[in-house]
Motif scaffolding. Structure first.
Motif, short mmCIF file in Angstrom:
data_model
loop_
_atom_site.label_atom_id
_atom_site.label_comp_id
_atom_site.label_asym_id
_atom_site.label_seq_id
_atom_site.Cartn_x
_atom_site.Cartn_y
_atom_site.Cartn_z
N HIS A 167 -2.11 -43.30 -16.22
CA HIS A 167 -1.03 -42.82 -15.32
C HIS A 167 0.34 -43.29 -15.79
O HIS A 167 1.36 -42.84 -15.28
N ASN A 186 -3.26 -38.58 -15.32
CA ASN A 186 -3.40 -38.23 -13.90
C ASN A 186 -2.01 -38.15 -13.27
O ASN A 186 -1.26 -39.13 -13.25
N ASN A 189 -0.61 -40.69 -8.46
CA ASN A 189 -0.64 -42.15 -8.44
C ASN A 189 -1.79 -42.56 -7.52
O ASN A 189 -1.78 -42.24 -6.34
#
Ligand SMILES: O=C(O)c1ccccc1NCC(=O)[C@H](O)[C@H](O)COP(=O)(O)O
Length: 261
Positions: A167, A186, A189
């Motif tokens: 992330h 991704n 979060n």
């Protein structure tokens, strides 16, 4: 404790309990080594759409997405739509999934199947193989570099593809290694649930070209896919946008038809 820490703490208890019932050697004895499908990374490299469609009943960020479908119909619908692969959530407590979902999806289609799980132990990788997965997910936010190495190498030994999810740049730097096939960014979060497609865009240049780039979460339009393709993404993991409809397969088909039109 944030939600990700809670999920991991529960997962640790779950895995320990399972190990006390069926030991790792017993589980290993049930594994069949043949691959059931082609490599997801390979399919994505050669695809115009890049869609990985997810079976997702609910999630920590959305208490109900769709509880009324059966996984076999969803799997067949996705395969008929021409998706590159299917992601099956197997966590029960937070996502309403199960290993039964994985095995039923496997029995319903030959497309590559990703076991979407919070993997923290080699036991879950052997389990993924035993229940018919072709790909596992490793989440950098919950693993050390050493753990990523050990788990990804075990997966490769079992003939599984590895999708490593990050992330941010720190997670990416810590994770790069040859035993990974796909690098997933991704957009969500996992601690705050905030979704931002800019995360994929900003990290793309930092991902070496040897890995297939996959953008995950919060994707709901063909325009977003076109935009992400400009940043060299070849895979797009989509859950809620398809699963919130009555016929996820048909939604995926319409989506793919528009991408390749
Ligand atoms: O989806 C969540 O709320 C979530 C919360 C905490 C950890 C993981 C979570 N989701 C897992 C996923 O990665 C997504 O299901 C997948 O990328 C698809 O996302 P979407 O298309 O937004 O359903």
């Amino acid at each position: 404790m944030n939600i990700l820490e809670k999920i991991v703490a529960d997962k640790r208890k779950e895995v320990d309990l399972k190990k006390s019932l069926i030991t790792l050697p017993q589980l290993e004895a049930s594994v069949m080594m043949e691959r059931t499908s082609v490599s997801l990374a390979e399919v994505l490299r050669n695809s115009n759409s890049g869609i990985i469609a997810e079976h997702k009943r609910r999630s920590p960020s959305k208490s109900v997405i769709n509880q009324s479908l059966n996984v076999q119909d969803v799997a067949k619908g996705y395969a008929d739509a021409g998706v590159c692969g299917m992601s099956v959530l197997t966590d029960g407590k937070y996502f309403g999934g199960s290993l039964d979902d994985l095995v039923l999806a496997r029995a319903s289609t030959n497309i590559p199947i990703l076991r979407k799980e919070f993997i923290i132990d080699e036991y879950q990788i052997v389990e993924a193989k035993a229940y018919g997965a072709d790909v596992i997910l490793l989440i950098a936010a919950i693993l050390t570099r050493e753990e990523i190495k050990t788990l990804s190498e075990l997966a490769k030994d079992l003939g599984l593809d590895v999708l490593l999810e990050v992330h941010n740049e720190e997670e990416l730097k810590k994770s790069l290694m040859p035993s990974l096939d796909m690098l997933g960014v991704n957009n969500r979060n996992l601690k705050s649930f905030e979704v931002d497609l800019e995360i994929s865009k900003s990290l793309s240049k930092k991902i070496p070209d040897d890995f297939v780039k996959v953008s995950e979460s919060g994707i709901s339009s063909v325009e977003a896919i076109r935009d992400l393709k400009e940043f060299d993404y070849q895979g797009f993991l989509i859950g809620e946008n398809f699963m919130k409809t009555d016929e996820p397969g048909k939604s995926a088909k319409k989506f793919i038809d528009k991408i390749i039109a």
